[in-house]
Design a protein around this motif. Structure first.
Motif, PDB file in Angstrom:
ATOM      1  N   LEU A 195      25.761  11.064  41.713  1.00 19.12           N
ATOM      2  CA  LEU A 195      26.182  12.309  42.352  1.00 19.12           C
ATOM      3  C   LEU A 195      25.350  12.575  43.596  1.00 19.12           C
ATOM      4  O   LEU A 195      24.211  12.120  43.717  1.00 19.12           O
ATOM      5  CB  LEU A 195      26.035  13.485  41.371  1.00 19.12           C
ATOM      6  CG  LEU A 195      26.951  13.485  40.137  1.00 19.12           C
ATOM      7  CD1 LEU A 195      26.514  14.581  39.166  1.00 19.12           C
ATOM      8  CD2 LEU A 195      28.404  13.674  40.533  1.00 19.12           C
ATOM      9  N   SER A 196      25.918  13.355  44.514  1.00 14.87           N
ATOM     10  CA  SER A 196      25.192  13.742  45.722  1.00 14.87           C
ATOM     11  C   SER A 196      24.262  14.905  45.423  1.00 14.87           C
ATOM     12  O   SER A 196      24.455  15.642  44.448  1.00 14.87           O
ATOM     13  CB  SER A 196      26.169  14.146  46.824  1.00 14.87           C
ATOM     14  OG  SER A 196      26.818  15.363  46.478  1.00 14.87           O
ATOM     15  N   ASP A 246      23.934  17.703  47.120  1.00 13.56           N
ATOM     16  CA  ASP A 246      24.629  18.980  47.264  1.00 13.56           C
ATOM     17  C   ASP A 246      25.359  19.377  45.979  1.00 13.56           C
ATOM     18  O   ASP A 246      25.413  20.553  45.626  1.00 13.56           O
ATOM     19  CB  ASP A 246      25.634  18.901  48.417  1.00 13.56           C
ATOM     20  CG  ASP A 246      24.969  19.048  49.776  1.00 13.56           C
ATOM     21  OD1 ASP A 246      24.618  20.178  50.152  1.00 13.56           O
ATOM     22  OD2 ASP A 246      24.786  18.019  50.449  1.00 13.56           O
ATOM     23  N   SER A 247      25.914  18.389  45.269  1.00 14.33           N
ATOM     24  CA  SER A 247      26.689  18.692  44.071  1.00 14.33           C
ATOM     25  C   SER A 247      25.816  19.096  42.889  1.00 14.33           C
ATOM     26  O   SER A 247      26.323  19.637  41.906  1.00 14.33           O
ATOM     27  CB  SER A 247      27.539  17.480  43.681  1.00 14.33           C
ATOM     28  OG  SER A 247      26.724  16.411  43.223  1.00 14.33           O
ATOM     29  N   LEU A 248      24.510  18.849  42.984  1.00 15.86           N
ATOM     30  CA  LEU A 248      23.606  19.126  41.872  1.00 15.86           C
ATOM     31  C   LEU A 248      22.956  20.508  41.948  1.00 15.86           C
ATOM     32  O   LEU A 248      22.390  20.982  40.965  1.00 15.86           O
ATOM     33  CB  LEU A 248      22.494  18.074  41.816  1.00 15.86           C
ATOM     34  CG  LEU A 248      22.940  16.627  41.580  1.00 15.86           C
ATOM     35  CD1 LEU A 248      21.732  15.697  41.659  1.00 15.86           C
ATOM     36  CD2 LEU A 248      23.634  16.483  40.237  1.00 15.86           C
ATOM     37  N   ASP A 305      21.062  11.850  37.990  1.00 14.13           N
ATOM     38  CA  ASP A 305      22.307  11.396  38.616  1.00 14.13           C
ATOM     39  C   ASP A 305      22.107  11.084  40.091  1.00 14.13           C
ATOM     40  O   ASP A 305      22.771  10.195  40.644  1.00 14.13           O
ATOM     41  CB  ASP A 305      23.392  12.470  38.465  1.00 14.13           C
ATOM     42  CG  ASP A 305      23.801  12.673  37.020  1.00 14.13           C
ATOM     43  OD1 ASP A 305      24.203  11.694  36.381  1.00 14.13           O
ATOM     44  OD2 ASP A 305      23.689  13.811  36.530  1.00 14.13           O
ATOM     45  N   LYS A 362      23.792  19.341  53.116  1.00  9.18           N
ATOM     46  CA  LYS A 362      24.642  20.110  54.023  1.00  9.18           C
ATOM     47  C   LYS A 362      24.219  21.572  54.101  1.00  9.18           C
ATOM     48  O   LYS A 362      24.655  22.305  54.989  1.00  9.18           O
ATOM     49  CB  LYS A 362      26.101  20.007  53.562  1.00  9.18           C
ATOM     50  CG  LYS A 362      26.649  18.591  53.622  1.00  9.18           C
ATOM     51  CD  LYS A 362      28.062  18.530  53.081  1.00  9.18           C
ATOM     52  CE  LYS A 362      28.589  17.091  53.094  1.00  9.18           C
ATOM     53  NZ  LYS A 362      29.950  16.999  52.501  1.00  9.18           N
ATOM     54  N   SER A 398      24.638  23.249  34.164  1.00 10.91           N
ATOM     55  CA  SER A 398      24.778  22.404  35.337  1.00 10.91           C
ATOM     56  C   SER A 398      25.632  21.202  34.987  1.00 10.91           C
ATOM     57  O   SER A 398      25.544  20.646  33.893  1.00 10.91           O
ATOM     58  CB  SER A 398      23.392  21.942  35.803  1.00 10.91           C
ATOM     59  OG  SER A 398      23.515  20.864  36.710  1.00 10.91           O
TER      60      SER A 398
END
Length: 275
Positions: free
Chosen positions: A78-79, A81-83, A72, A126, A66
């Motif tokens: 970080l958002s 969704d990005s994780l 984060d 999202k 990851s």
């Protein structure tokens, strides 16, 4: 409607992470889209599903890496969704944990709204998931408060031992605090026995006391002691993939069946992708 479940018990070693991982995996295997949050600094749910992060280092074996982790998100790097990363179980995704979480209280302990970070960020997702499951650490600190703030139901794994119910008083007080302050929807949805040996008087006594205390929230299925349940995480697999015909798989299938039946009775059950 998304069903969000916090798997919580302030006592360690009761099978909390084992339960969170296997309930999530079995819901996914039934066709439901599931997102599992690993909120424990020990990162056991993360490594147990074959995921590694930079904060964990090399865990050995075949893993998916990851780019970030839940730390984060909390510190604003970080958002959410990005994780999110896929696991080796179809329909199951993970937000990995980090050993850096041990310092989270020091990092954001004075930040306004710190107990609502997960709830706020979850609303910004999202992607849609039918189930969101939070694997809580064995404490009543900031991480557990965030999980209880973001969830609408609590699952409590309960070990069949002498002081089991006395040890729950702190968790129940925490749930009541959250309910009365910033999440009125939260409720104890299910309680189930773990490491259960029905041949002993103690185990059966604890179960009867739990049934009397929790009433309709008490699930009928108990998880027995099982070597296979202990072995599965080292292979990066849930028990349903590691030992699909064993007693551990059977127990967690029973628990998932009870969860889905209860949700169906509450008219809150999301429709699985494959029916």
């Amino acid at each position: 409607m998304t069903i969000s479940l916090a798997v919580a018990n302030q006592k360690g070693g009761v099978g909390k992470t084992t339960s969170a991982v296997n309930i999530a995996a079995l819901l996914a295997e039934r066709g439901h889209s599931v997102l599992l949050f690993d909120l424990d600094p020990q990162c056991n749910a993360t490594s147990g599903l074959g995921i590694s992060t930079s904060s964990q280092g090399d865990s050995g074996g075949e893993t998916t890496e990851s780019a970030g982790d839940i730390f984060d998100l909390f510190v604003g790097n970080l958002s959410l969704d990005s994780l999110i990363v896929p696991t080796n179980v179809e329909n199951l995704w993970l937000v990995p944990s980090s050993k850096d979480l041990v310092s989270l209280e020091a990092e954001i302990g004075k930040l306004a709204g710190r107990e609502l970070i997960l709830k706020t960020q979850s609303k910004l997702l999202k992607r849609d998931f039918e189930f969101v499951i939070f694997d809580c650490p064995p404490s009543s600190g900031l991480l557990t408060l965030n999980a209880l703030g973001a969830a609408n139901r609590v699952l409590i794994p309960l070990q069949a031992e002498y002081y089991a119910l006395e040890g729950l008083s702190g968790l129940i007080a925490t749930i009541d605090f959250v309910k009365n302050t910033y999440n009125p929807e939260i409720e104890i949805f299910g309680v189930f026995m773990t490491m259960f040996d029905g041949r002993t008087n103690l185990a059966n006594q604890v179960r009867r006391e739990a049934e009397n205390f929790f009433g309709a929230a008490m699930l009928k299925t108990a998880v027995p002691r099982s070597v296979k349940l202990s072995e599965a995480p080292s292979h990066g697999l849930p028990i349903s993939a590691y030992d699909p015909t064993g007693v551990g798989s059977a127990a967690y299938r029973g628990i998932v069946e009870e969860i889905l039946n209860k949700l169906s009775g509450q008219s809150a059950l999301p429709m699985a992708a494959n029916g």
